[in-house]
Design a protein around this motif. Structure first.
Motif, short mmCIF file in Angstrom:
data_model
loop_
_atom_site.label_atom_id
_atom_site.label_comp_id
_atom_site.label_asym_id
_atom_site.label_seq_id
_atom_site.Cartn_x
_atom_site.Cartn_y
_atom_site.Cartn_z
N THR A 116 -15.84 -21.09 13.51
CA THR A 116 -15.41 -19.92 12.73
C THR A 116 -14.06 -19.45 13.24
O THR A 116 -13.78 -19.53 14.45
N ALA A 117 -13.23 -18.97 12.32
CA ALA A 117 -11.91 -18.43 12.67
C ALA A 117 -11.77 -17.03 12.07
O ALA A 117 -11.93 -16.86 10.85
N PHE A 118 -11.49 -16.03 12.91
CA PHE A 118 -11.18 -14.68 12.46
C PHE A 118 -9.66 -14.50 12.53
O PHE A 118 -9.07 -14.66 13.60
N THR A 119 -9.07 -14.17 11.38
CA THR A 119 -7.62 -13.98 11.31
C THR A 119 -7.33 -12.50 11.10
O THR A 119 -7.69 -11.93 10.08
N ILE A 120 -6.66 -11.89 12.06
CA ILE A 120 -6.27 -10.48 11.97
C ILE A 120 -4.82 -10.43 11.52
O ILE A 120 -3.94 -11.00 12.17
N VAL A 121 -4.57 -9.76 10.41
CA VAL A 121 -3.23 -9.65 9.83
C VAL A 121 -2.73 -8.24 10.07
O VAL A 121 -3.33 -7.26 9.62
N LEU A 122 -1.61 -8.11 10.79
CA LEU A 122 -1.03 -6.80 11.13
C LEU A 122 0.41 -6.75 10.63
O LEU A 122 1.21 -7.63 10.97
N PRO A 123 0.78 -5.78 9.84
CA PRO A 123 2.18 -5.66 9.38
C PRO A 123 3.07 -5.13 10.49
O PRO A 123 2.64 -4.33 11.33
N SER A 160 6.14 -10.76 6.45
CA SER A 160 6.32 -9.49 7.17
C SER A 160 5.07 -9.11 7.94
O SER A 160 4.86 -7.93 8.24
N ASN A 161 4.22 -10.10 8.27
CA ASN A 161 2.98 -9.84 8.99
C ASN A 161 2.90 -10.73 10.24
O ASN A 161 3.48 -11.81 10.29
N ILE A 162 2.19 -10.22 11.22
CA ILE A 162 1.83 -11.03 12.39
C ILE A 162 0.35 -11.33 12.30
O ILE A 162 -0.47 -10.44 12.04
N GLU A 163 -0.01 -12.60 12.47
CA GLU A 163 -1.40 -13.03 12.38
C GLU A 163 -1.90 -13.45 13.77
O GLU A 163 -1.25 -14.23 14.46
N LEU A 164 -3.05 -12.88 14.13
CA LEU A 164 -3.75 -13.26 15.35
C LEU A 164 -5.03 -13.98 14.94
O LEU A 164 -5.89 -13.39 14.29
N VAL A 165 -5.15 -15.26 15.33
CA VAL A 165 -6.32 -16.07 14.95
C VAL A 165 -7.17 -16.29 16.20
O VAL A 165 -6.67 -16.77 17.24
N ILE A 166 -8.45 -15.94 16.13
CA ILE A 166 -9.41 -16.19 17.20
C ILE A 166 -10.44 -17.18 16.65
O ILE A 166 -11.24 -16.84 15.78
N ARG A 167 -10.36 -18.43 17.16
CA ARG A 167 -11.15 -19.53 16.58
C ARG A 167 -12.12 -20.07 17.64
O ARG A 167 -11.76 -20.25 18.81
N ARG A 225 -7.30 1.00 10.70
CA ARG A 225 -6.49 2.10 11.22
C ARG A 225 -5.07 1.64 11.55
O ARG A 225 -4.16 2.46 11.70
N HIS A 226 -4.88 0.34 11.66
CA HIS A 226 -3.54 -0.22 11.90
C HIS A 226 -2.95 -0.81 10.61
O HIS A 226 -2.01 -1.61 10.68
N ASN A 227 -3.55 -0.44 9.46
CA ASN A 227 -3.05 -0.90 8.14
C ASN A 227 -3.09 -2.41 7.99
O ASN A 227 -2.24 -3.01 7.31
N GLY A 228 -4.05 -3.06 8.67
CA GLY A 228 -4.17 -4.51 8.61
C GLY A 228 -5.42 -4.95 7.88
O GLY A 228 -6.08 -4.16 7.19
N SER A 229 -5.74 -6.22 8.02
CA SER A 229 -6.92 -6.79 7.37
C SER A 229 -7.46 -7.93 8.21
O SER A 229 -6.76 -8.48 9.08
N ILE A 230 -8.72 -8.28 7.95
CA ILE A 230 -9.38 -9.40 8.65
C ILE A 230 -9.84 -10.41 7.62
O ILE A 230 -10.44 -10.04 6.59
N ARG A 231 -9.57 -11.68 7.92
CA ARG A 231 -10.03 -12.77 7.05
C ARG A 231 -10.92 -13.68 7.88
O ARG A 231 -10.62 -14.00 9.03
N VAL A 232 -12.03 -14.12 7.29
CA VAL A 232 -13.00 -14.98 8.00
C VAL A 232 -13.04 -16.32 7.30
O VAL A 232 -13.26 -16.40 6.08
N ASP A 233 -12.82 -17.41 8.06
CA ASP A 233 -12.96 -18.77 7.56
C ASP A 233 -13.95 -19.49 8.46
O ASP A 233 -13.76 -19.55 9.68
N SER A 234 -14.99 -20.03 7.85
CA SER A 234 -16.04 -20.65 8.67
C SER A 234 -16.61 -21.86 7.97
O SER A 234 -16.75 -21.87 6.74
N THR A 235 -16.94 -22.88 8.76
CA THR A 235 -17.61 -24.08 8.27
C THR A 235 -18.83 -24.34 9.15
O THR A 235 -18.70 -24.39 10.39
#
Length: 569
Positions: free
Chosen positions: A552-559, A491-498, A537-547
């Protein structure tokens, strides 16, 4: 003399036979078979009536006569007692049985002797006293029995000896013996009543104790259920500090730190030892002192990664002296985190208010300085243009820092609308591609074929995407590749900026969203906290994955809101 001794033996034998029903009655009570209609009367007195009837039969079989022709048969005692205690029908049956037994064995024979020896003339009085007898106390019951027993025994004893007493005008040994028999019968009746009442009182006490015991057990179980229902970690200790009881929540809390501990093992340990492995020595000694002093206390302790609020209170004996301690432990780890975050938010709000107050005063002189610099630049030689440009760039940079600072500190409510995330990315694409071309980099878009609509603040989301895209491009060298990818996950949309930059060390990732923390030489440390603020403020979260060395990849999760017409191609 020998005859008198034999007659005394016969009297004692009759007393034993008359009281024999007590043996059966006591056995029946000991079996716990008799139940009560009220506090003094059993529901089913059939066994008492049967026992009295058996005693009547035994007394009748052993009946004889004393000197002077007195009928020696104490069956009148169990008969009268059974009639008084029994219900009307059972009493009437017992009276008929007693009358029949007397008719068969009465000495001398004859109707008058049967009436006297059975006390038939007293039956109306006997049945009339039965109702008040059942409600009377022990002494009152004895008096009521005597009211019918004494006249009956008096006629049985005295009628055969009245002629002898008138002729002799004195009391000989036979008269004394039969008189003693009269009073022995009356006293024996009182003793039988006392034995019955005593037996019943014992049953009453036993039933009362069983009732109290059952109630105590039920109250204990109810209290245990209450402590298990209430979401508090409760534990009790004795005067030596050993654990005596704990509820299920406390057991789960202890197993959080000691997974292998069972209830039995915990109940054999001192309470202070449960904290020995997870608190420092000073805190351990403080807790131990609290348990030993048996006083009310309220302490907050750190136990590993958890924070606990520990309440203790003494358990008082009847004399008022403490007989142990009750301890309630509350996990306040999340509350402390929330309190810390609230304190941080309050400080941030205060900083925002201060910044909003001084921004106008700072921007006005900056605007004046920049305007005069432009005028001076027009009137100055061209060789000074580069210097003027550096000064104006720094002024613009300072103004940008103020904008970011204000955006981060403000706690405004975003105006949101249902939009397509792909449309926002398409509007930003020319700007991102232009910036990438200047750096010699490339941009790739991997968008999902269909995305649900999202309720977003378009201006803020654009700022979010631009900040993360520019951070990625600044982290890459020439020929680097910036990728923007969208996908649906449950039930989420993920935007990945890598990006394919140098990557971020794991020990630095945890601090990326801390205010003023930056890995750039010219960074302010406000960009990523601002991005996090927008996402939250949009009830989402950010996840950071980096090597390190790969990117690096920033994943924005928005319901997204589930609706029938929400899916758009």
């Amino acid at each position: 003399m020998i005859a008198i001794i034999e007659e005394i033996k016969d009297i004692l034998l009759q007393i034993s036979a008359a009281g024999s029903f007590l043996l059966v009655f006591q056995w029946w009570l000991d079996q716990g078979q008799m139940t009560r209609r009220n506090s003094r009367l059993p529901d089913d007195l059939s066994l008492l009536v049967i026992g009295c009837a058996l005693s009547v039969a035994v007394c009748t079989i052993l009946s004889s006569s004393l000197a002077g022709g007195v009928y020696l048969n104490l069956a009148v005692l169990p008969a009268f007692i059974g009639i008084l205690y029994a219900p009307f029908r059972s009493g009437l049956s017992l009276a008929a049985f007693f009358l029949l037994s007397t008719a068969l064995s009465s000495e001398p024979a004859g109707l008058s002797a049967i009436i006297i020896n059975s006390g038939a003339l007293l039956y109306p009085l006997l049945f009339g006293l039965a109702r008040p007898f059942k409600q009377a106390k022990c002494l009152e019951k004895v008096m009521l029995l005597w009211a019918v027993l004494f006249p009956c025994m008096f006629f049985i004893v005295m009628v055969p000896n009245m002629q002898k007493i008138r002729e002799a005008q004195t009391f000989n040994s036979e008269v004394i013996l039969v008189t003693a028999y009269l009073f022995v019968a009356v006293i024996t009746g009182a003793l039988l009543i006392f034995c019955i009442e005593t037996a019943w009182d014992k049953v009453l006490v036993k039933e009362k104790m069983e009732g109290l015991s059952e109630r105590f057990m039920w109250e204990s179980k109810k209290l245990e259920q209450v402590t298990d229902i209430v979401q508090l970690n409760i534990m009790s200790m004795n005067e030596l500090g050993y654990i005596t009881e704990l509820n299920e929540f406390m057991l789960k809390l202890i197993r959080r730190h000691y997974p292998d501990y069972t209830r039995e093992l915990i109940l054999s340990r001192q309470a202070a030892l449960l904290f020995a492995d997870c608190v420092d020595k000073q805190t351990y000694m403080q807790l131990k002192a609290i348990f030993n002093n048996k006083q009310r206390s309220n302490a907050k302790i750190n136990c590993g990664d958890y924070i606990y609020q520990v309440y203790t209170a003494p358990v008082q004996q009847g004399s008022g002296f403490p007989d142990g301690v009750v301890m309630i432990v509350q996990d306040v780890t999340e509350e402390e985190k929330i309190r810390t975050e609230l304190d941080h938010a309050e400080r941030l709000t205060l900083v925002g208010q201060m910044a909003a107050g001084i921004t106008h005063e700072i921007r006005n002189p900056m605007a004046v300085v920049r305007g005069f610099l432009q005028l001076m630049r027009e009137k100055s030689p061209e060789e000074l243009d580069s210097y003027y440009q550096i000064v104006m760039d720094e002024l613009d940079r300072a103004n940008g820092i103020i904008d970011d600072f204000l955006s981060l500190a403000q706690s405004r409510v975003s105006d949101k609308e249902l939009v397509q995330l792909h449309h926002i990315i398409e509007e930003l694409s020319p700007l991102i591609w232009a910036d990438a071309n200047l750096r010699g980099q490339s941009v790739e878009l991997n968008t999902a074929p269909a995305l649900p609509l999202l309720r977003l603040n378009v201006r803020e989301v654009k700022q979010l995407i631009l900040n993360l895209a520019r951070n990625g491009m600044e982290a890459m060298e020439a020929k680097g590749v910036l990728t923007l990818e969208t996908r649906v996950n449950n039930s989420n949309i993920e935007l990945v900026i890598r990006d394919t930059g140098s990557g971020i060390a794991q020990d630095k990732i945890v601090n990326l969203f801390t205010n003023f923390y930056t890995t750039k030489t010219q960074g302010t440390g406000l960009g990523l906290p601002l991005c996090l603020s927008i996402v939250e403020r949009h009830n989402g979260s950010i996840r950071v994955d980096s090597t390190v060395g790969e990117g690096t990849a920033f994943t924005i999760v928005l319901p997204f809101e589930v609706a029938e017409d929400n899916l758009v191609g």
